[in-house]
Design an enzyme around this catalytic site. Structure first.
Site, PDB file in Angstrom:
ATOM      1  N   ILE A  18       0.808  -1.225   0.000  1.00 23.09           N
ATOM      2  CA  ILE A  18       0.000   0.000   0.000  1.00 23.09           C
ATOM      3  C   ILE A  18       0.839   1.272   0.000  1.00 23.09           C
ATOM      4  O   ILE A  18       0.292   2.364  -0.110  1.00 23.09           O
ATOM      5  CB  ILE A  18      -0.960   0.031   1.214  1.00 23.09           C
ATOM      6  N   GLY A  19       2.149   1.154   0.115  1.00 22.28           N
ATOM      7  CA  GLY A  19       2.945   2.370   0.109  1.00 22.28           C
ATOM      8  C   GLY A  19       4.424   2.062   0.212  1.00 22.28           C
ATOM      9  O   GLY A  19       4.836   0.921   0.452  1.00 22.28           O
ATOM     10  N   GLY A  22      11.280   6.157   2.083  1.00 18.72           N
ATOM     11  CA  GLY A  22      12.690   6.150   1.778  1.00 18.72           C
ATOM     12  C   GLY A  22      13.413   4.928   2.313  1.00 18.72           C
ATOM     13  O   GLY A  22      14.384   4.458   1.731  1.00 18.72           O
ATOM     14  N   ALA A  24      11.521   2.041   3.887  1.00 22.24           N
ATOM     15  CA  ALA A  24      10.719   0.835   4.062  1.00 22.24           C
ATOM     16  C   ALA A  24       9.520   0.812   3.121  1.00 22.24           C
ATOM     17  O   ALA A  24       9.102   1.843   2.588  1.00 22.24           O
ATOM     18  CB  ALA A  24      10.240   0.740   5.525  1.00 22.24           C
ATOM     19  N   VAL A  26       5.421  -0.515   2.901  1.00 17.52           N
ATOM     20  CA  VAL A  26       4.293  -0.728   3.809  1.00 17.52           C
ATOM     21  C   VAL A  26       3.294  -1.657   3.135  1.00 17.52           C
ATOM     22  O   VAL A  26       2.906  -1.449   1.980  1.00 17.52           O
ATOM     23  CB  VAL A  26       3.612   0.598   4.197  1.00 17.52           C
ATOM     24  N   LYS A  41       5.213  -2.379   8.223  1.00 19.00           N
ATOM     25  CA  LYS A  41       6.301  -1.646   7.574  1.00 19.00           C
ATOM     26  C   LYS A  41       7.544  -2.522   7.607  1.00 19.00           C
ATOM     27  O   LYS A  41       8.013  -2.926   8.671  1.00 19.00           O
ATOM     28  CB  LYS A  41       6.554  -0.318   8.281  1.00 19.00           C
ATOM     29  N   ASP A 135       9.894  15.455  11.323  1.00 18.34           N
ATOM     30  CA  ASP A 135       9.553  15.312   9.907  1.00 18.34           C
ATOM     31  C   ASP A 135       8.064  15.576   9.694  1.00 18.34           C
ATOM     32  O   ASP A 135       7.377  14.810   9.021  1.00 18.34           O
ATOM     33  CB  ASP A 135       9.932  13.925   9.402  1.00 18.34           C
TER      34      ASP A 135
END
Length: 733
Positions: A18-19, A22, A24, A26, A41, A135
């Protein structure tokens, strides 16, 4: 990339990817013990052998695992499975704030304020545990389907302490505070700055500082004042603009004291949008002499370095009382015309000494001295900070920095100077660059096009055109010739799934012009003409990007379904352009789908063309007429992939490509048959365990050579060519 169905840690079954970040990837997974959906993750493969990255990954888990708050993505589990390091988190179904801003352009004041409050509440919980996120950006803020806002990705969070010094500015530079990009101390106030930048983007639809490089953006954070958000959003309430400006002060001391004060003012702004309750500290306050009260001294002696709100209020009241008394004494001195004026003054001075321990005249002198000393300290700090950032350099060792400073000085000197664009038509790129440098101009290729009058590799036209007056140091774009329009057609590269920069480079490198259907964010989900088709160089290829707002869907697994069922499934998803081709695979029934293009799992536009390859008996008899790639099992050493009658074969070994990481492979044979390029898939989706790998491939009759394309599957399910081999075919005896 982890395949569907893989079980991590003997507990979490992977459903889909699903994603990706930088460090890892997911995955959506199912917790087999608790029977619930979670997000897992997993540290990327290239970082698993790096102890530094593994340590950083574990730090993320340790920082986030201790947090439990409705506005923070919860962490459930941490572990490793062989060489897989993973974190199990709460699965939040929704959209990132970045995507939400992109779709809406800008958010309403109430909506932006509500989101900012929820993010601040999450930060308040983190800061209470001395955890600094470091972040904060819209990409790390998720809006769930029920409207709840959650802060995610404490990937570069670090427990705040007295020695929290960042070695580099790791967060996204668009949202990083000046102290982060400078590589200095960062604390909770750095998060407040990033939150202010995020709030600015929510109400204006843009970031305050942008540039072509991260260095340029970082310098703007350090040196430039941001454009007030009300300039882009004229109806922005005064209070919210003041909150944004206070959060984003370059000086840490002028920002909010803590995130709780931000929450208080945000809530106040909802009730009093145009109120003047947000107080920005004046610049002069930093150079003012401030008397320290006994309470402050007691706090210092007792080791309390952070005064409470009551203590700060009491100190402020005491300071005001002393100023009023001093002003009253000055007025009495001006009105006093007695002959014993000198004695009276002496008495007044004695009173001052009793009150504050220092005479008024001496206090004035000290105050002036304070201003002078403060100015000197500020100058020294500016010099030290500038030298650390590389803005000042006087030695011969820092030649690169000197060059940058000189270049900046040249820019300042030539600002506003006008030059005329020279004629660059019919010049090669090298000749044009040399000519442009004489005028202080830079060149950038904007497109390629076919031309019957301009040789390939030379410039057809420029923008601005020759003779146009522009400022010195401007960029001139040019169109590069690909040769005569009557040149032979070539195959359009398939860039589905690539980002804009990668797709642009591939297509322009092949001689085609490129146009985005809308935005250039995201990945390619549609091509017109489609990849793999033949076209004359210079043809324009229009790309549809996933970030353009186009409706997209993921290609399902249709292999083995009947033609009718597969087509119906695609139509239900909303696909409108479905095409069919013929192929043959003995593993499937006649009429079943044996291949699909684009590959399953690929996210594409609903207007994209989907090609289904149908298992057909005729294709078995005349395989050379079906060049459409088909997915077949990886052949054994003695197996054969037919592309002709079976008399022309290649059995040479293939060495391992340098970039091969062990993932699924697609091998393709490209041959020129009767003047046309013919591509046939040897196999797809299998791994090669050992090298050299011996081919046993049958080519087209009478064709003695071809090219083997070696492609490896990427994280997004697409294949990227990483090597090619020249294959020689010989007629079997």
């Amino acid at each position: 990339m982890i395949k569907e169905g893989y079980i991590i840690g003997e507990r979490y079954e992977v459903i889909s990817r699903i994603g990706s970040g930088g460090m890892a990837d997911v995955y959506k997974a199912k917790d087999l013990k608790l029977n619930r959906l979670v997000a897992v993750k997993v540290l990327k493969q290239e970082f698993r052998a790096d102890k530094k990255f593994v340590s950083k990954f574990r730090s993320e888990a340790q920082a986030a695992a201790g947090l439990s708050h409705p506005n923070i993505v919860n962490v459930f589990d941490v572990g490793n499975d062989d060489d897989l390091y993973f974190i199990v988190m709460e699965l939040v179904e929704g959209i990132t704030l970045k995507d939400y801003i992109t779709k809406k352009g800008k958010l309403s004041v109430k909506e932006a304020t509500s989101i900012a409050i929820q993010v601040s509440l999450g930060l308040e919980a983190a800061h209470a545990r001395n955890i600094v996120h470091r972040d904060i950006k819209p990409q790390n803020i998720i809006i769930s389907t029920d409207g709840k806002v959650k802060l995610s990705d404490f990937g570069i969070a670090r427990v705040a302490s007295s020695n929290t010094i960042s070695s580099n500015a790791m967060g996204s530079v668009h949202y990083s505070s000046p102290e982060q990009v400078r590589g200095g101390y960062s604390d909770a106030k750095s998060d407040i700055y990033s939150l202010g930048i995020t709030l600015y983007e929510m109400v204006t639809g843009r970031v305050p500082f942008d540039g072509e490089t991260t260095v340029a953006i970082a310098i703007k954070h350090l040196q430039e004042e941001m454009v007030p958000p009300s300039q882009y959003t004229p109806d922005l309430p005064r209070s919210l603009e003041q909150i944004i400006l206070k959060c984003t002060q370059k000086s840490v001391d002028r920002r909010y004291y803590n995130i709780s004060e931000v929450i208080e003012d945000l809530k106040h702004s909802l009730m009093d949008p145009n109120g003047n309750f947000v107080k920005l500290a004046p610049l002069s306050s930093h150079a003012r002499t401030v008397m320290i009260s006994e309470e402050d001294m007691d706090a210092i002696r007792s080791g309390r370095t952070t005064p409470s709100q009551d203590e700060r209020d009491r100190a402020e009241r005491e300071r005001r009382r002393r100023e009023e008394e001093r002003r009253a004494r000055y007025e009495e001195e001006d009105d006093d015309e007695d002959e014993d004026e000198y004695d009276d003054d002496e008495d007044d001075d004695s009173e001052d000494d009793d009150d504050s321990g220092i005479s008024s005249k001496l206090e004035k002198a000290l105050m002036i001295g304070g201003f002078v000393i403060g100015a000197i300290v500020v100058c020294i700090l500016i010099y030290l900070i500038g030298q650390a950032a590389g803005f000042f350099s006087f030695g011969g060792d820092d030649k690169k920095d000197d060059t940058k400073i000189e270049a900046n000085a040249d820019d300042d000197d030539t600002a506003g100077e006008k030059v005329q664009v020279p004629s660059l038509v019919n010049m090669t790129i090298e000749e044009a660059q040399e000519e442009a440098q004489k005028y202080g101009l830079t060149l950038k290729q904007s497109a390629t096009a076919a031309s019957d009058t301009v040789a390939a590799g030379s410039i057809i036209s420029t923008d601005p055109a020759a003779g146009t007056e522009v400022e010195k140091n401007s960029t001139v774009q040019y169109v590069l010739s690909t040769g005569a329009a009557s040149a032979a057609a070539t195959e359009i590269p398939d860039v589905m799934g690539d980002d804009w920069d990668t797709a642009y480079s591939k297509l322009v490198g092949a001689g085609f012009t490129v146009k985005a259907e809308d935005e250039t964010d995201g990945t390619v989900v549609g091509m017109n003409p489609a990849g793999g088709t033949q076209a004359v160089p210079g043809t324009q290829v229009t790309l549809t990007m996933s970030g353009s707002g186009a409706e997209t869907e993921t290609i399902p697994n249709l292999i083995g379904q009947t033609q009718e069922d597969a087509a119906a499934s695609l139509e239900r998803l909303g696909f409108t352009n479905i095409e069919f081709s013929e192929g043959y695979d003995e593993s499937y029934n006649i009429g079943d789908v044996i291949a699909i293009s684009p590959a399953r799992g690929t996210e594409v536009s609903l207007t994209a063309t989907i090609t289904l390859t149908i298992n057909t008996e005729d294709a078995e008899e005349e395989p050379e007429a079906t060049p459409t790639p088909t997915a077949t099992p990886a052949p054994d050493a003695g197996s054969t992939t037919n592309t002709g009658s079976g008399s022309w074969k290649c059995t040479q070994p293939l060495g391992q490509p340098d970039d091969y990481t062990g993932g699924p492979v697609k091998l393709e044979l490209v041959q020129t048959v009767d003047g046309k390029s013919q591509t046939t898939t040897i196999f797809e989706g299998q791994t090669i365990d050992s090298f050299p790998y011996k081919l046993n491939v049958t080519g087209a009759d009478g064709v003695s050579e071809g090219t083997i394309i070696f492609s490896e599957m990427q994280d997004d399910g697409t294949y990227r060519p990483i090597a090619q081999y020249t294959a020689e075919f010989k007629q079997a005896e």
